[in-house]
Motif scaffolding. Structure first.
Motif, PDB file in Angstrom:
ATOM      1  N   THR A 120       0.831  -1.205   0.000  1.00 46.27           N
ATOM      2  CA  THR A 120       0.000   0.000   0.000  1.00 46.27           C
ATOM      3  C   THR A 120       0.864   1.254   0.000  1.00 46.27           C
ATOM      4  O   THR A 120       0.593   2.209  -0.741  1.00 46.27           O
ATOM      5  CB  THR A 120      -0.940  -0.016   1.211  1.00 46.27           C
ATOM      6  OG1 THR A 120      -1.651  -1.263   1.252  1.00 46.27           O
ATOM      7  CG2 THR A 120      -1.946   1.121   1.144  1.00 46.27           C
ATOM      8  N   CYS A 121       1.906   1.256   0.809  1.00 52.87           N
ATOM      9  CA  CYS A 121       2.807   2.420   0.858  1.00 52.87           C
ATOM     10  C   CYS A 121       3.477   2.679  -0.484  1.00 52.87           C
ATOM     11  O   CYS A 121       3.691   3.840  -0.858  1.00 52.87           O
ATOM     12  CB  CYS A 121       3.876   2.210   1.925  1.00 52.87           C
ATOM     13  SG  CYS A 121       3.277   2.336   3.623  1.00 52.87           S
TER      14      CYS A 121
ATOM     15  N   GLN B  32       2.309   2.513  -3.286  1.00 48.82           N
ATOM     16  CA  GLN B  32       1.386   3.215  -4.183  1.00 48.82           C
ATOM     17  C   GLN B  32       0.868   4.525  -3.588  1.00 48.82           C
ATOM     18  O   GLN B  32       0.321   5.369  -4.303  1.00 48.82           O
ATOM     19  CB  GLN B  32       0.194   2.291  -4.503  1.00 48.82           C
ATOM     20  CG  GLN B  32       0.616   0.990  -5.184  1.00 48.82           C
ATOM     21  CD  GLN B  32      -0.457  -0.075  -5.106  1.00 48.82           C
ATOM     22  OE1 GLN B  32      -1.326  -0.161  -5.970  1.00 48.82           O
ATOM     23  NE2 GLN B  32      -0.414  -0.892  -4.060  1.00 48.82           N
ATOM     24  N   PHE B  33       1.015   4.690  -2.295  1.00 54.04           N
ATOM     25  CA  PHE B  33       0.489   5.874  -1.612  1.00 54.04           C
ATOM     26  C   PHE B  33       1.573   6.865  -1.218  1.00 54.04           C
ATOM     27  O   PHE B  33       1.415   8.082  -1.367  1.00 54.04           O
ATOM     28  CB  PHE B  33      -0.270   5.425  -0.354  1.00 54.04           C
ATOM     29  CG  PHE B  33      -0.564   6.548   0.611  1.00 54.04           C
ATOM     30  CD1 PHE B  33      -1.610   7.431   0.373  1.00 54.04           C
ATOM     31  CD2 PHE B  33       0.215   6.725   1.748  1.00 54.04           C
ATOM     32  CE1 PHE B  33      -1.872   8.477   1.253  1.00 54.04           C
ATOM     33  CE2 PHE B  33      -0.037   7.762   2.627  1.00 54.04           C
ATOM     34  CZ  PHE B  33      -1.086   8.642   2.376  1.00 54.04           C
TER      35      PHE B  33
ATOM     36  N   HIS C  47      -8.466   7.642  -4.070  1.00 53.14           N
ATOM     37  CA  HIS C  47      -7.284   6.780  -4.012  1.00 53.14           C
ATOM     38  C   HIS C  47      -6.557   6.942  -2.682  1.00 53.14           C
ATOM     39  O   HIS C  47      -6.179   5.962  -2.038  1.00 53.14           O
ATOM     40  CB  HIS C  47      -6.346   7.075  -5.184  1.00 53.14           C
ATOM     41  CG  HIS C  47      -6.844   6.542  -6.489  1.00 53.14           C
ATOM     42  ND1 HIS C  47      -7.893   7.113  -7.164  1.00 53.14           N
ATOM     43  CD2 HIS C  47      -6.439   5.491  -7.250  1.00 53.14           C
ATOM     44  CE1 HIS C  47      -8.116   6.435  -8.289  1.00 53.14           C
ATOM     45  NE2 HIS C  47      -7.247   5.446  -8.359  1.00 53.14           N
ATOM     46  N   ASP C  48      -6.318   8.193  -2.271  1.00 59.41           N
ATOM     47  CA  ASP C  48      -5.640   8.430  -0.993  1.00 59.41           C
ATOM     48  C   ASP C  48      -6.473   7.898   0.165  1.00 59.41           C
ATOM     49  O   ASP C  48      -5.958   7.263   1.090  1.00 59.41           O
ATOM     50  CB  ASP C  48      -5.374   9.919  -0.799  1.00 59.41           C
ATOM     51  CG  ASP C  48      -4.061  10.360  -1.441  1.00 59.41           C
ATOM     52  OD1 ASP C  48      -3.416   9.522  -2.104  1.00 59.41           O
ATOM     53  OD2 ASP C  48      -3.682  11.525  -1.260  1.00 59.41           O
TER      54      ASP C  48
ATOM     55  N   ALA D 172      -6.385   4.068   0.207  1.00 60.02           N
ATOM     56  CA  ALA D 172      -5.078   3.583   0.671  1.00 60.02           C
ATOM     57  C   ALA D 172      -4.951   3.772   2.183  1.00 60.02           C
ATOM     58  O   ALA D 172      -4.475   2.877   2.896  1.00 60.02           O
ATOM     59  CB  ALA D 172      -3.957   4.316  -0.061  1.00 60.02           C
ATOM     60  N   LEU D 173      -5.375   4.908   2.681  1.00 61.91           N
ATOM     61  CA  LEU D 173      -5.299   5.159   4.121  1.00 61.91           C
ATOM     62  C   LEU D 173      -6.198   4.205   4.904  1.00 61.91           C
ATOM     63  O   LEU D 173      -5.849   3.758   5.999  1.00 61.91           O
ATOM     64  CB  LEU D 173      -5.671   6.611   4.429  1.00 61.91           C
ATOM     65  CG  LEU D 173      -4.604   7.650   4.047  1.00 61.91           C
ATOM     66  CD1 LEU D 173      -5.196   9.051   4.069  1.00 61.91           C
ATOM     67  CD2 LEU D 173      -3.401   7.557   4.993  1.00 61.91           C
TER      68      LEU D 173
ATOM     69  N   ILE E 237      -5.713   1.006  -6.155  1.00 61.47           N
ATOM     70  CA  ILE E 237      -5.191   2.196  -5.475  1.00 61.47           C
ATOM     71  C   ILE E 237      -3.979   2.788  -6.183  1.00 61.47           C
ATOM     72  O   ILE E 237      -3.606   3.936  -5.932  1.00 61.47           O
ATOM     73  CB  ILE E 237      -4.856   1.925  -3.989  1.00 61.47           C
ATOM     74  CG1 ILE E 237      -3.748   0.873  -3.846  1.00 61.47           C
ATOM     75  CG2 ILE E 237      -6.109   1.532  -3.217  1.00 61.47           C
ATOM     76  CD1 ILE E 237      -3.214   0.755  -2.427  1.00 61.47           C
TER      77      ILE E 237
ATOM     78  N   GLN F 106       3.749   5.790  -8.390  1.00 58.03           N
ATOM     79  CA  GLN F 106       4.103   4.623  -7.589  1.00 58.03           C
ATOM     80  C   GLN F 106       5.607   4.570  -7.387  1.00 58.03           C
ATOM     81  O   GLN F 106       6.373   5.046  -8.224  1.00 58.03           O
ATOM     82  CB  GLN F 106       3.613   3.336  -8.266  1.00 58.03           C
ATOM     83  CG  GLN F 106       2.102   3.282  -8.441  1.00 58.03           C
ATOM     84  CD  GLN F 106       1.618   1.950  -8.979  1.00 58.03           C
ATOM     85  OE1 GLN F 106       2.169   0.894  -8.654  1.00 58.03           O
ATOM     86  NE2 GLN F 106       0.589   1.981  -9.821  1.00 58.03           N
TER      87      GLN F 106
ATOM     88  N   LYS G 176       3.049  13.334   1.938  1.00 62.83           N
ATOM     89  CA  LYS G 176       2.251  12.120   2.089  1.00 62.83           C
ATOM     90  C   LYS G 176       2.613  11.398   3.397  1.00 62.83           C
ATOM     91  O   LYS G 176       1.756  10.759   4.022  1.00 62.83           O
ATOM     92  CB  LYS G 176       2.454  11.181   0.891  1.00 62.83           C
ATOM     93  CG  LYS G 176       1.969  11.742  -0.433  1.00 62.83           C
ATOM     94  CD  LYS G 176       0.461  11.954  -0.470  1.00 62.83           C
ATOM     95  CE  LYS G 176      -0.318  10.716  -0.723  1.00 62.83           C
ATOM     96  NZ  LYS G 176      -0.208  10.171  -2.083  1.00 62.83           N
TER      97      LYS G 176
END
Length: 378
Positions: free
Chosen positions: A195-196, A198-199, A209-210, A213-214, A251, A257, A298
């Motif tokens: 996840t990280c 991509q976030f 998306h944010d 992901a969160l 995501i 990425q 981020k």
């Protein structure tokens, strides 16, 4: 935002869902069941598959390693070609599913399947593939990518193609009951880092998306805090779903990425045999420290929303490392069986594979990789 998102994998989620595979595999097809070291014969999964495939013509291939090897997989490719297999059913974790993606592509290719891994050829056709997930971590059950190792050359490479999407994936959390703590912890860490990747880059305009992901990161953090209940079905259901959503492609659609942590981690696994998730845990915190200026906005968002920390990046990093350590995953590279050539080996391998400028901005240079690895040896 500008992207195309496509995911054709049907998800069968829930207890008792293994029997649903008959809805996706025509009885006229000759099936190869692929699995790993045999744990599916201890946890009842093999018996459920055997019952479901009653009346089918099927063979089996076992022995897929935790880091699936080109050498082992090519033995299965020969069986597929010799026996004229029509459908591959992967029963296992991400390694078995990744390996099976290689099988369905290599089985219809006249050349060396490693061509897909070194990038010299793209997949043009593949056999149909189905998956029964037994160990949640990689999301491989509903994505396009696979990571394969080549033992003879200490290489760990990846390939991807929409042609290797599984037609279906069975996610039955009850089969996780026999997983040990190491496997559960690896799955949680793997999903968190996925996840990280991509976030945790630079700001974008997508609230969805944010936010999504969160939500995944917060869910995984909750499971880490609730580690004492890891043997409960509800805990395992949530890990299985979160790990799937972490890397099913959504995501990362239309956003930047990173994946530098994975590129470095793959080389650590190739040279020193670290579990995939454990290689990520030693690299990620130090990579964030080195690349903080590019990731700070981020990272502050993650700190606030996931760890409840405002305006203190180092405390957030300590919280991240503590989360991994609290479930038994070290962030210290020195706790593994490495040698004094680790920095040289990893940077040389990355250079050989053309990965001299990685990360979302292409600014993770080999010099920075060396810095990250030296910091990881605490």
């Amino acid at each position: 935002m500008n992207y195309t998102y496509f995911n054709p994998t049907a998800i069968e989620f829930g207890t008792g869902k293994i029997k649903s595979i008959v809805n996706y595999i025509d009885k006229k097809l000759k099936v190869l069941v692929v699995y790993g070291g045999g744990s599916i014969k201890k946890n009842g999964v093999y018996d459920q598959v055997k019952i479901a495939l009653d009346g089918y013509t099927w063979l089996e291939f076992s022995g897929i390693e935790p880091n699936p090897s080109y050498e082992t997989l090519n033995k299965a490719v020969k069986i597929i070609k010799d026996e004229k297999i029509d459908f591959v059913l992967a029963v296992g974790g991400g390694s078995v599913i990744d390996g099976s993606k290689y099988l369905v592509a290599a089985a219809l290719y006249d050349g060396d399947g490693w061509d897909f891994l070194d990038g010299s050829k793209q997949v043009e056709k593949a056999l149909p593939l189905g998956a029964i997930l037994t160990l949640p971590a990689t999301g491989s059950e509903s994505n396009t990518t696979a990571v394969i190792s080549r033992v003879s050359t200490n290489e760990k490479r990846y390939f991807g193609s929409p042609l290797v999407y599984p037609k279906f994936a069975v996610l039955d959390p009850s089969v996780m009951s026999t997983l040990d703590d190491r496997q559960l912890a690896n799955g949680l860490v793997d999903a968190f880092v996925h996840t990280c990747e991509q976030f945790l880059t630079y700001p974008n305009t997508s609230l969805l998306h944010d936010g999504y992901a969160l939500t995944i990161l917060k869910g995984l953090k909750t499971l880490a805090v609730d580690w004492k209940n890891r043997k409960e079905l509800v805990w395992q259901e949530n890990l299985m779903l979160l790990a799937n959503q972490a890397l099913n492609g959504f995501i990362g659609s239309g956003v930047s990425q990173d994946w530098a942590t994975h590129m470095i981690g793959h080389e650590l696994t190739a040279f020193y045999g670290l579990d995939h998730a454990r290689s990520l845990a030693v690299v990620q915190p130090q990579l964030i420290r080195v690349m903080m200026e590019e990731k700070k906005e981020k990272f502050e968002l993650m700190g606030r929303e996931v760890f409840g920390v405002l305006h203190n990046k180092e405390i957030v990093l300590e919280a991240l490392e503590y989360m991994y350590q609290s479930i038994g995953v070290t962030t210290n590279l020195n706790e593994y069986d490495i040698d004094d050539k680790v920095v040289e080996n990893i940077t040389s391998a990355l250079k050989k594979h053309g990965m001299t400028n990685i990360g979302e901005n292409g600014t993770v240079t080999l010099e920075k990789v060396a810095q990250i690895l030296n910091m990881a040896m605490k």
